[in-house]
Design an enzyme around this catalytic site. Structure first.
Site, PDB file in Angstrom:
ATOM      1  N   ARG B  52       0.821  -1.217   0.000  1.00 61.49           N
ATOM      2  CA  ARG B  52       0.000   0.000   0.000  1.00 61.49           C
ATOM      3  C   ARG B  52       0.853   1.265   0.000  1.00 61.49           C
ATOM      4  O   ARG B  52       0.465   2.283  -0.573  1.00 61.49           O
ATOM      5  CB  ARG B  52      -0.935  -0.041   1.227  1.00 61.49           C
ATOM      6  CG  ARG B  52      -1.938   1.090   1.306  1.00 61.49           C
ATOM      7  CD  ARG B  52      -2.892   0.847   2.470  1.00 61.49           C
ATOM      8  NE  ARG B  52      -3.568   2.062   2.910  1.00 61.49           N
ATOM      9  CZ  ARG B  52      -4.742   2.485   2.432  1.00 61.49           C
ATOM     10  NH1 ARG B  52      -5.356   1.797   1.513  1.00 61.49           N
ATOM     11  NH2 ARG B  52      -5.297   3.589   2.895  1.00 61.49           N
ATOM     12  N   ILE B  78      -7.282   7.559  -1.484  1.00 63.12           N
ATOM     13  CA  ILE B  78      -7.108   6.104  -1.486  1.00 63.12           C
ATOM     14  C   ILE B  78      -7.907   5.626  -0.270  1.00 63.12           C
ATOM     15  O   ILE B  78      -7.764   6.147   0.842  1.00 63.12           O
ATOM     16  CB  ILE B  78      -5.615   5.690  -1.412  1.00 63.12           C
ATOM     17  CG1 ILE B  78      -5.467   4.183  -1.278  1.00 63.12           C
ATOM     18  CG2 ILE B  78      -4.860   6.385  -0.302  1.00 63.12           C
ATOM     19  CD1 ILE B  78      -3.999   3.712  -1.392  1.00 63.12           C
ATOM     20  N   SER B  79      -8.763   4.657  -0.492  1.00 68.82           N
ATOM     21  CA  SER B  79      -9.710   4.276   0.564  1.00 68.82           C
ATOM     22  C   SER B  79      -9.007   3.666   1.773  1.00 68.82           C
ATOM     23  O   SER B  79      -7.896   3.144   1.671  1.00 68.82           O
ATOM     24  CB  SER B  79     -10.714   3.273   0.024  1.00 68.82           C
ATOM     25  OG  SER B  79     -11.405   3.841  -1.061  1.00 68.82           O
ATOM     26  N   GLN B  80      -9.694   3.742   2.871  1.00 68.34           N
ATOM     27  CA  GLN B  80      -9.279   3.095   4.124  1.00 68.34           C
ATOM     28  C   GLN B  80      -9.050   1.593   3.831  1.00 68.34           C
ATOM     29  O   GLN B  80      -9.847   0.985   3.097  1.00 68.34           O
ATOM     30  CB  GLN B  80     -10.435   3.293   5.088  1.00 68.34           C
ATOM     31  CG  GLN B  80     -10.304   2.748   6.460  1.00 68.34           C
ATOM     32  CD  GLN B  80     -11.628   2.910   7.211  1.00 68.34           C
ATOM     33  OE1 GLN B  80     -12.633   3.351   6.642  1.00 68.34           O
ATOM     34  NE2 GLN B  80     -11.624   2.551   8.465  1.00 68.34           N
TER      35      GLN B  80
END
Lengths: 792, 228
Positions: B52, B78-80
């Site tokens: 990530r 950017i999503s959790q």
């Protein structure tokens, strides 16, 4: 010289108010309204800071007043022209969106505060110095101060109509420059050089304007990231900075049916202050179709023909277009924003099939509530714009008075319906549920107040995957209408959420919920025991009223720990950010005001029999005045039906009348009987107003505008005139008793004016504006009792 | 004592030294994802594999494995991690599946899905984001991912129908073209909500002519730190 100083104080006061208003607009554009409110509230403590500064450096400042006074005025002009430019630099520019989680933003916010305090501090210091230097002329000086402020609001509105937001500060900054120039002594030549440099900077700023940099999270910024997105038109007005944006990737289809298989044509959009305002849906009325046919918004048209349709807050006319495609023969579009009407009739007419020139459409440039009270016709359908934004508005509108979403408004709408007419309201399904529940509670309360014993027979609600539309019929819904609603749901893949004969299973035929609490909540609201449900629910969902017109204020502080536990500490503030920011503003101001009031005492000493009097007297009149002003503004917004002009009219009338009172105070002798009479009359008048103001305004709201204006001035003037007297009278008393405390008094008055503005909003939201006006009378009791005490 | 030394040496050898964030990633998966109920082994494996920190802006690398979304510029995030895992699991991706993503962003969700499925197609509307995601995914050798810079409204007709579609950007409408490009029995997942808000995930299922939606858990997609 004194005449010139009085004139310069008047000019300076014009610039302060005008700058404050334009700063509010600019901050609303680059950030959001609630943060603009917070920043400006703190910046206005520049007045209190000036009082503190003057208390500490009084002798030095007064000894060089010939130099300092013009310098302060000129530099305040300089500050007005530069602060916005500086605040837009990368080093200082903060993003309110990140404030609750990113600590580095806090420092940027503090720097922003300091930056914006400057122009207010410099201006207030200039005014404060004249009050201290010429206390015997305080009545006249204060008159110029108040009259200038009154005129400042009008100047700001004029400038906002004529110029774009980022162009205005540099223009306003000319006013304090002129104020400084007219009092420069010819003997102090070098001051002219300072003025010349300032002129050069202002001129450069006027001709070299930088565009405002908006938060990357504003909806306009995001839209401009779309392919070929372009701002085609920008126009400013007191209704907002309106921008027309096109992009082939912009489409509007809120909660579109999943059964829609055609193409969604591109639409353009209008943004107001950088926020989404409304779409411009391209269409041809000959086609008789609208994308809205495939949304829940279309529900009312499926119950039967709607010949006469009233569209409240018509905005860009997309609901008008929809009504015409559904066969309406007469559509009345009510929209208070004259700029958007002008745009649709001129620049954007071609985009909307000249909708506003259609013979079936009549446009009313008036506020919805005023229209409802003055119009005599009945309608088959009345619609309100979609409430909230996609996914919820995050409490961004919590501080906004929404007079169209109160029980009083719904009752007026109800009474405008024909015997088989209905009104409809649509909102986004939010998580956790707030908007749909509050709409239903408002509807149920409305029907109860209208004597309907069984509201469920009159209400239907249909839910898509994203939106829910409520319809409320004047007479009970008929079987064939219910059948049509069910057919509509089946065709569109929607589900009925509420029908008089609803069956549990049909509520989630197409759109399931992970749990079915939502339906339990709906059913609770329909029960007679709903008050308990309102108390137990984590958010405020009891209906809004004209006395507490904050539909979008859902926050209950007691729920915050639970929300934090459930969604995390970072998330919780974002549920209802508007109100949380207001509370934070209040605490910041309280702490800052406390410090600003205490600090001078370290220099002037704590022990003096007069200090308590000075504090009580000037805090009381500071609070009382602002409480009354805010209540007047709230009441007259509804009365005039146009918040901008009503605010301008109310504030200007108040300030001019208070200025006259201040001028009159020069001829008054500071006798116990006179001051007692003035304060007790103020308190009595406020108490009388608390009882009669609202009914009088309600009774005369349908009168012609000129008559209403006269009534407003008649109501405002006696009280405002009297409220203009205490400040100069207090200064006169200080001249006799303790002249050194004049700057401190100026600071106290400044601080409490800000404290009371913010607290009035909180009290208004929590307890209603009737409480605020009662507190105003209590605030004026403070100087009343202080004066009684001093005589003993 | 000797066995302990061997175990330590083996542990050092087996641990991928080139990835200083490996442990953080394992912890992320355990604490933020497994502990919250994500059970699908292929999803968990993918979440452990995808680095990530290579998908976030340089200034945000230290937050890459935190339990929060991060900004990637242009008002996008950017999503959790949990959200990415949850969306992946909900899609029920299979090894032979063809998946379409609308809203590539930094390419993280595409990379996670590419670890599981046969072929991954992703569309980004913002040119700058699309170009950098394409380059990043190529450098990381996600050869089963194809990136296109276009308006996601039109889907990717040439490769339709898809077993699953994931829409990572919240939208006020679900493009009919995407419904058309979803296989019968296919699943689509979409977040609903504004950037300020708790968002709700919605699952769209197509079974014959009937299309149903299910509103799932509220999830936050918003970012908390400025993009560097």
């Amino acid at each position: 010289m004194q005449k010139r100083i009085q004139l310069s104080i008047g000019l300076l006061s014009i610039s302060i108010i005008a700058f404050q208003l334009i700063l509010m607009q600019i901050l609303s554009i680059v950030q959001w309204y609630h943060f603009a409110y917070m920043v400006i509230s703190v910046a206005l403590l520049g007045f209190g800071t000036a009082g503190t500064f003057l208390s500490i450096f009084k002798k030095k400042l007064l000894s060089a007043i010939d130099v300092i006074l013009p310098i302060l005025m000129i530099t305040s002009g300089l500050a007005m022209t530069l602060v916005i430019r500086i605040s837009q630099t990368e080093f200082i520019r903060f993003d309110s969106y990140l404030t609750f989680a990113d600590l580095s933003q806090i420092w940027k916010l503090l720097l922003t505060y300091l930056l914006y305090i400057f122009p207010f501090f410099l201006s207030a210091l200039a005014i404060g110095i004249t009050f201290v230097k010429y206390p015997h002329s305080i009545g006249k000086l204060y008159f110029y101060n108040l009259s200038g402020s009154a005129f400042g609001g009008i100047v700001a509105i004029g400038l906002i109509w004529r110029f774009l937001p980022h162009e205005i500060p540099a223009i306003i900054s000319i006013i304090p420059l002129v104020a400084g120039l007219i009092i420069i002594s010819k003997k102090i030549i070098y001051l002219f050089f300072v003025a010349v440099i300032t002129v050069i900077i202002i001129v450069v700023n006027i001709f070299q304007q930088n565009q405002l940099v908006l938060s990357e999270f504003k909806s306009l910024t995001k839209t401009l990231n779309l392919p070929e997105a372009e701002i085609k038109l920008s126009k400013n007005s007191p209704y907002g900075f309106m921008q027309f944006v096109t992009s082939p990737a912009l489409r509007y289809a809120p909660g579109l049916s999943l059964n829609f298989t055609g193409p969604i044509t591109a639409s353009d959009a209008v943004f107001s202050n950088g926020d989404w305002y409304a779409p411009i849906i391209h269409g041809n009325l000959k086609n008789k179709t609208s994308i809205l046919d495939y949304t829940t918004i279309s529900l009312p048209y499926y119950t039967g023909e709607k010949e006469r349709v009233l569209i409240l807050e018509s905005k860009t006319g997309y609901r008008v277009f929809h009504a015409l495609t559904k066969g309406a023969k007469n559509v009345v579009a009510v929209e208070p924003n004259s700029l958007i009407i002008s745009l649709l009739k001129n620049e954007l007419a071609g985009k909307t099939d000249s909708l506003f020139f259609n013979p079936k459409v009549s446009i009313k440039n008036i506020d919805s509530r005023t229209f409802l009270m003055t119009d005599t016709l009945e309608y088959d359908l009345i619609t309100l714009p979609i409430i909230g934004s996609f996914g919820g508005s995050s409490g961004l509108y919590a501080l906004q008075e929404e007079y169209n979403l109160t029980v009083d408004a719904f009752r007026q709408i109800w009474n405008k319906l024909s015997s088989n007419g209905l009104f409809s309201v649509t909102c986004w399904m939010d998580q956790p549920y707030r908007n749909p529940l509050k709409i239903l509670s408002t509807i149920v309360e409305t029907l109860n107040q209208e004597g309907i014993e069984n509201p469920v027979s009159y209400i239907a609600a249909v839910r898509s995957w994203g939106t829910i539309t409520f319809i409320v019929k004047k007479s009970p819904l008929l079987i064939n209408e219910l059948n049509r609603i069910r057919q509509f749901c089946k065709t569109m893949f929607f589900d009925p959420a509420l029908l008089p004969d609803i069956v549990k299973q049909e509520r989630t035929n197409f759109n399931k919920l992970q749990n079915e609490e939502f339906f339990q909540y709906i059913d609770e609201i329909l029960k007679n025991s709903r008050a308990k449900f309102y108390t137990d629910y984590a958010f405020k969902i009891e209906p809004a009223t004209d006395n507490r017109p904050y539909f979008s204020q859902f926050l209950k502080f007691r729920s915050l720990p639970k929300l934090s536990e459930q969604f995390g500490n970072y998330t919780a503030p974002y549920f209802e950010i508007g109100y949380i920011v207001l509370i934070l503003t209040f605490f910041q101001i309280i702490i800052a005001s406390f410090l600003l009031i205490i600090v001078p005492l370290f220099k002037t000493g704590w022990r003096s029999s007069n200090k308590l009097w000075t504090f009580t007297y000037f805090s009381g009149i500071g609070m009382g005045y602002m409480f009354v002003e805010i209540v007047f503004i709230q009441r007259f917004i509804l009365y005039f039906g146009n918040s901008i002009y009503s605010v301008a009219a109310v504030i200007s009338s108040m300030l001019i009348c208070s200025g006259a009172g201040s001028y009159f105070s020069s001829f008054l002798k500071a006798k116990r009987g006179i001051t007692f009479f003035i304060f007790s009359t103020i308190v009595a008048l406020i108490l009388i107003y608390s009882v009669i103001l609202f009914p009088v305004l309600k009774l005369t709201i349908s009168f012609p505008f000129i008559m209403k204006l006269l009534i407003a001035i008649l109501i405002i003037s006696p009280l405002a005139f009297l409220m203009g007297i205490p400040f100069p009278a207090g200064i006169n008393l200080l001249v006799k008793k303790s002249e050194d405390e004049i700057p401190w008094a100026w600071g106290i008055n400044g601080c409490f004016s800000v404290v009371s503005t913010v607290s009035a909003t909180i009290i208004g939201i929590e307890f209603g504006f009737t409480s605020v006006i009662l507190l105003a009378s209590l605030a004026y009791c403070l100087p009343l009792f202080a004066n009684l005490r001093i005589k003993k | 004592m000797f066995s302990i030394i061997i175990a330590l040496v083996l542990f050092r050898i087996l641990q991928p030294q080139e990835d200083p964030y490996y442990n953080q990633r394992l912890q992320m998966v355990q604490h933020q994802i497994e502990n919250r109920g994500i059970k699908d082994s292929s999803t968990l494996k993918a979440m452990r594999n995808v680095k990530r920190h290579l998908f976030v802006p340089k200034g945000s690398i230290k937050y890459a494995y935190d339990d929060r979304p991060l900004p990637i510029g242009y008002g996008q995030t950017i999503s959790q991690p949990y959200c990415v895992a949850y969306m992946t699991e909900i899609l029920k991706p299979g090894t032979d599946h063809k998946v379409l993503e609308i809203g590539t962003g930094s390419g993280y969700q595409a990379a996670v899905l590419a670890e599981i499925v046969d072929s991954m197609f992703t569309i980004e509307i913002i040119e700058e984001l699309g170009k950098s995601a394409k380059k990043r995914l190529k450098n990381l050798e996600y050869n089963n991912v194809q990136v296109k810079i276009e308006d996601g409204y039109y889907g990717w007709e040439a490769h339709a129908p898809f077993d699953a579609i994931v829409v990572t950007a919240a939208s006020e409408y679900i493009p009919p073209t995407l419904i058309k490009q979803l296989k019968d029995g296919g699943r689509m997942v979409i977040p609903i909500g504004s950037p300020f808000m708790v968002q709700t995930l919605m699952l769209v299922e197509k079974k014959g002519d009937k299309i149903t939606t299910t509103s799932l858990i509220p999830v936050r997609f918003v970012s908390f730190t400025r993009s560097k």
